[in-house]
Structures are given as structure tokens and as C-alpha cells.
Design a protein around this motif. Structure first.
Motif, PDB file in Angstrom:
ATOM      1  N   ILE A   1       0.856  -1.183   0.000  1.00  0.00           N
ATOM      2  CA  ILE A   1       0.000   0.000   0.000  1.00  0.00           C
ATOM      3  C   ILE A   1       0.891   1.231   0.000  1.00  0.00           C
ATOM      4  CG2 ILE A   1      -1.756   1.286   1.258  1.00  0.00           C
ATOM      5  CD1 ILE A   1      -2.518  -1.399   2.590  1.00  0.00           C
ATOM      6  N   ASP A   2       0.762   2.048  -1.033  1.00  0.00           N
ATOM      7  CA  ASP A   2       1.496   3.307  -1.119  1.00  0.00           C
ATOM      8  C   ASP A   2       0.598   4.376  -0.503  1.00  0.00           C
ATOM      9  OD1 ASP A   2       3.225   5.346  -1.693  1.00  0.00           O
ATOM     10  OD2 ASP A   2       2.806   5.354  -3.847  1.00  0.00           O
ATOM     11  N   SER A   3       1.171   5.176   0.374  1.00  0.00           N
ATOM     12  CA  SER A   3       0.360   6.159   1.080  1.00  0.00           C
ATOM     13  C   SER A   3       1.008   7.529   1.015  1.00  0.00           C
ATOM     14  CB  SER A   3       0.208   5.709   2.538  1.00  0.00           C
ATOM     15  OG  SER A   3      -0.647   6.568   3.234  1.00  0.00           O
ATOM     16  N   ALA A   4       0.258   8.517   1.446  1.00  0.00           N
ATOM     17  CA  ALA A   4       0.744   9.897   1.485  1.00  0.00           C
ATOM     18  C   ALA A   4       1.831  10.047   2.548  1.00  0.00           C
ATOM     19  CB  ALA A   4      -0.422  10.825   1.800  1.00  0.00           C
ATOM     20  N   PRO A   5       2.569  11.165   2.542  1.00  0.00           N
ATOM     21  CA  PRO A   5       3.572  11.399   3.582  1.00  0.00           C
ATOM     22  C   PRO A   5       2.958  11.344   4.981  1.00  0.00           C
ATOM     23  CG  PRO A   5       3.822  13.001   1.820  1.00  0.00           C
ATOM     24  CD  PRO A   5       2.548  12.245   1.545  1.00  0.00           C
ATOM     25  N   VAL A   6       3.722  10.864   5.932  1.00  0.00           N
ATOM     26  CA  VAL A   6       3.229  10.675   7.302  1.00  0.00           C
ATOM     27  C   VAL A   6       2.957  11.997   8.006  1.00  0.00           C
ATOM     28  CG1 VAL A   6       3.832   9.796   9.594  1.00  0.00           C
ATOM     29  CG2 VAL A   6       4.328   8.436   7.566  1.00  0.00           C
ATOM     30  N   LEU A   7       3.850  12.961   7.885  1.00  0.00           N
ATOM     31  CA  LEU A   7       3.736  14.170   8.709  1.00  0.00           C
ATOM     32  C   LEU A   7       2.547  15.074   8.385  1.00  0.00           C
ATOM     33  CD1 LEU A   7       7.473  15.126   9.256  1.00  0.00           C
ATOM     34  CD2 LEU A   7       5.932  13.881  10.760  1.00  0.00           C
ATOM     35  N   PRO A   8       2.283  15.424   7.136  1.00  0.00           N
ATOM     36  CA  PRO A   8       1.200  16.380   6.918  1.00  0.00           C
ATOM     37  C   PRO A   8      -0.205  15.777   6.956  1.00  0.00           C
ATOM     38  CG  PRO A   8       2.259  15.903   4.844  1.00  0.00           C
ATOM     39  CD  PRO A   8       3.039  15.190   5.915  1.00  0.00           C
ATOM     40  N   LEU A   9      -0.327  14.465   6.791  1.00  0.00           N
ATOM     41  CA  LEU A   9      -1.653  13.852   6.679  1.00  0.00           C
ATOM     42  C   LEU A   9      -1.798  12.663   7.624  1.00  0.00           C
ATOM     43  CD1 LEU A   9      -1.762  13.800   2.786  1.00  0.00           C
ATOM     44  CD2 LEU A   9      -2.890  15.439   4.266  1.00  0.00           C
ATOM     45  N   SER A  10      -3.016  12.428   8.088  1.00  0.00           N
ATOM     46  CA  SER A  10      -3.255  11.296   8.979  1.00  0.00           C
ATOM     47  C   SER A  10      -3.607  10.026   8.217  1.00  0.00           C
ATOM     48  CB  SER A  10      -4.370  11.632   9.970  1.00  0.00           C
ATOM     49  OG  SER A  10      -5.566  11.889   9.270  1.00  0.00           O
ATOM     50  N   ASP A  11      -3.808  10.122   6.905  1.00  0.00           N
ATOM     51  CA  ASP A  11      -4.166   8.950   6.098  1.00  0.00           C
ATOM     52  C   ASP A  11      -3.134   7.831   6.245  1.00  0.00           C
ATOM     53  OD1 ASP A  11      -6.020  10.792   5.313  1.00  0.00           O
ATOM     54  OD2 ASP A  11      -5.530  10.721   3.187  1.00  0.00           O
ATOM     55  N   SER A  12      -1.873   8.199   6.272  1.00  0.00           N
ATOM     56  CA  SER A  12      -0.809   7.198   6.371  1.00  0.00           C
ATOM     57  C   SER A  12      -0.840   6.484   7.709  1.00  0.00           C
ATOM     58  CB  SER A  12       0.558   7.853   6.179  1.00  0.00           C
ATOM     59  OG  SER A  12       0.638   8.388   4.888  1.00  0.00           O
ATOM     60  N   LEU A  13      -1.167   7.216   8.758  1.00  0.00           N
ATOM     61  CA  LEU A  13      -1.251   6.589  10.076  1.00  0.00           C
ATOM     62  C   LEU A  13      -2.393   5.580  10.109  1.00  0.00           C
ATOM     63  CD1 LEU A  13      -0.571   9.674  12.365  1.00  0.00           C
ATOM     64  CD2 LEU A  13       1.039   7.923  11.595  1.00  0.00           C
ATOM     65  N   PHE A  14      -3.503   5.930   9.494  1.00  0.00           N
ATOM     66  CA  PHE A  14      -4.631   4.997   9.409  1.00  0.00           C
ATOM     67  C   PHE A  14      -4.224   3.751   8.634  1.00  0.00           C
ATOM     68  CE2 PHE A  14      -8.325   3.353   7.113  1.00  0.00           C
ATOM     69  CZ  PHE A  14      -9.117   2.967   8.191  1.00  0.00           C
TER      70      PHE A  14
ATOM     71  N   LEU B   1      12.341  12.847  10.030  1.00  0.00           N
ATOM     72  CA  LEU B   1      12.306  11.393  10.052  1.00  0.00           C
ATOM     73  C   LEU B   1      11.965  10.888  11.451  1.00  0.00           C
ATOM     74  CD1 LEU B   1      12.647   8.773   8.507  1.00  0.00           C
ATOM     75  CD2 LEU B   1      15.098   8.915   8.937  1.00  0.00           C
ATOM     76  N   ARG B   2      12.568  11.497  12.477  1.00  0.00           N
ATOM     77  CA  ARG B   2      12.241  11.125  13.851  1.00  0.00           C
ATOM     78  C   ARG B   2      10.775  11.417  14.165  1.00  0.00           C
ATOM     79  NH1 ARG B   2      17.624  12.437  14.819  1.00  0.00           N
ATOM     80  NH2 ARG B   2      17.252  14.665  15.080  1.00  0.00           N
ATOM     81  N   ALA B   3      10.268  12.552  13.702  1.00  0.00           N
ATOM     82  CA  ALA B   3       8.868  12.911  13.936  1.00  0.00           C
ATOM     83  C   ALA B   3       7.927  11.915  13.263  1.00  0.00           C
ATOM     84  CB  ALA B   3       8.590  14.330  13.449  1.00  0.00           C
ATOM     85  N   ALA B   4       8.268  11.491  12.056  1.00  0.00           N
ATOM     86  CA  ALA B   4       7.449  10.498  11.349  1.00  0.00           C
ATOM     87  C   ALA B   4       7.449   9.183  12.115  1.00  0.00           C
ATOM     88  CB  ALA B   4       7.974  10.303   9.934  1.00  0.00           C
ATOM     89  N   ARG B   5       8.617   8.773  12.576  1.00  0.00           N
ATOM     90  CA  ARG B   5       8.725   7.524  13.350  1.00  0.00           C
ATOM     91  C   ARG B   5       7.929   7.628  14.648  1.00  0.00           C
ATOM     92  NH1 ARG B   5       7.814   3.512  15.139  1.00  0.00           N
ATOM     93  NH2 ARG B   5       9.200   1.931  15.958  1.00  0.00           N
ATOM     94  N   THR B   6       7.985   8.769  15.298  1.00  0.00           N
ATOM     95  CA  THR B   6       7.231   8.982  16.536  1.00  0.00           C
ATOM     96  C   THR B   6       5.727   8.911  16.259  1.00  0.00           C
ATOM     97  OG1 THR B   6       8.994  10.316  17.481  1.00  0.00           O
ATOM     98  CG2 THR B   6       6.805  10.592  18.433  1.00  0.00           C
ATOM     99  N   SER B   7       5.280   9.529  15.168  1.00  0.00           N
ATOM    100  CA  SER B   7       3.860   9.480  14.796  1.00  0.00           C
ATOM    101  C   SER B   7       3.414   8.043  14.560  1.00  0.00           C
ATOM    102  CB  SER B   7       3.608  10.303  13.529  1.00  0.00           C
ATOM    103  OG  SER B   7       3.820  11.663  13.772  1.00  0.00           O
ATOM    104  N   LEU B   8       4.246   7.273  13.880  1.00  0.00           N
ATOM    105  CA  LEU B   8       3.911   5.873  13.640  1.00  0.00           C
ATOM    106  C   LEU B   8       3.894   5.071  14.939  1.00  0.00           C
ATOM    107  CD1 LEU B   8       5.937   5.408  10.358  1.00  0.00           C
ATOM    108  CD2 LEU B   8       3.446   5.209  10.578  1.00  0.00           C
ATOM    109  N   ALA B   9       4.797   5.401  15.846  1.00  0.00           N
ATOM    110  CA  ALA B   9       4.837   4.700  17.136  1.00  0.00           C
ATOM    111  C   ALA B   9       3.582   4.984  17.962  1.00  0.00           C
ATOM    112  CB  ALA B   9       6.092   5.103  17.907  1.00  0.00           C
TER     113      ALA B   9
END
Length: 82
Positions: free
Chosen positions: A3-16, A38-46
Motif C-alpha cells: 500500500i502506497d500512502s501519502a507522507p506521514v507528517l502532513p496527513l493522517s491517512d498514512s497513520l490509518f 524522520l524522527r517525527a514520522a517515526r514517533t507518529s507511527l509509534a
């Protein structure tokens, strides 16, 4: 299934998407993402308990001064001449 998704930081779609995936791989464009982003994206995913398998570095230089990681690291460690 990939599944290709939008960037993690600006949108919540990727987190979903990450919460519904068995595992997640971060794809990062060389030179366009900072270590802090990159750290912020990883934190959001965590925060959504995404299982991050690793990182793929895209658009990395294949020639030139920045292509050789060891040489680039050495160059960055040398004191600059005033």
C-alpha cells in the motif's frame, strides 16, 4: 499487498493505513527530509503502534562527492580551512 500512502507528517491517512498493515516501511527521499522530520514520522507511527520494518532511501546520489558515504563522512569530519 503493498500500500502506497501519502507522507506521514502532513496527513493522517498514512497513520490509518499503518494501523491496518502488518508492517510499515518508511520511504525517504535523499536530501529532502531532515533527521528531525524522520524522527517525527517515526514517533507518529509509534503513537499508533505501527510496526516499522525499516527505511528505504530513495533518490540517493550514485556519483559525485556525496555518493561515497565513507568519503562524505570523512569530508564532514575534517576541519575547514579559514
Amino acid at each position: 499487498v503493498l500500500i502506497d500512502s501519502a507522507p506521514v507528517l502532513p496527513l493522517s491517512d498514512s497513520l490509518f493505513a499503518a494501523t491496518n498493515a502488518a508492517t510499515t516501511v518508511l520511504a525517504v527521499s535523499s536530501g529532502s527530509v531532515t533527521a528531525e522530520q524522520l524522527r517525527a514520522a517515526r514517533t507518529s507511527l509509534a503513537t499508533v503502534d505501527a510496526k516499522v520494518l525499516g527505511v528505504v532511501l530513495m533518490d540517493a546520489p550514485r556519483s559525485g562527492a556525496d555518493a561515497d558515504v565513507a568519503a562524505a563522512a570523512y569530508r564532514d569530519l575534517r576541519p575547514s580551512r579559514a
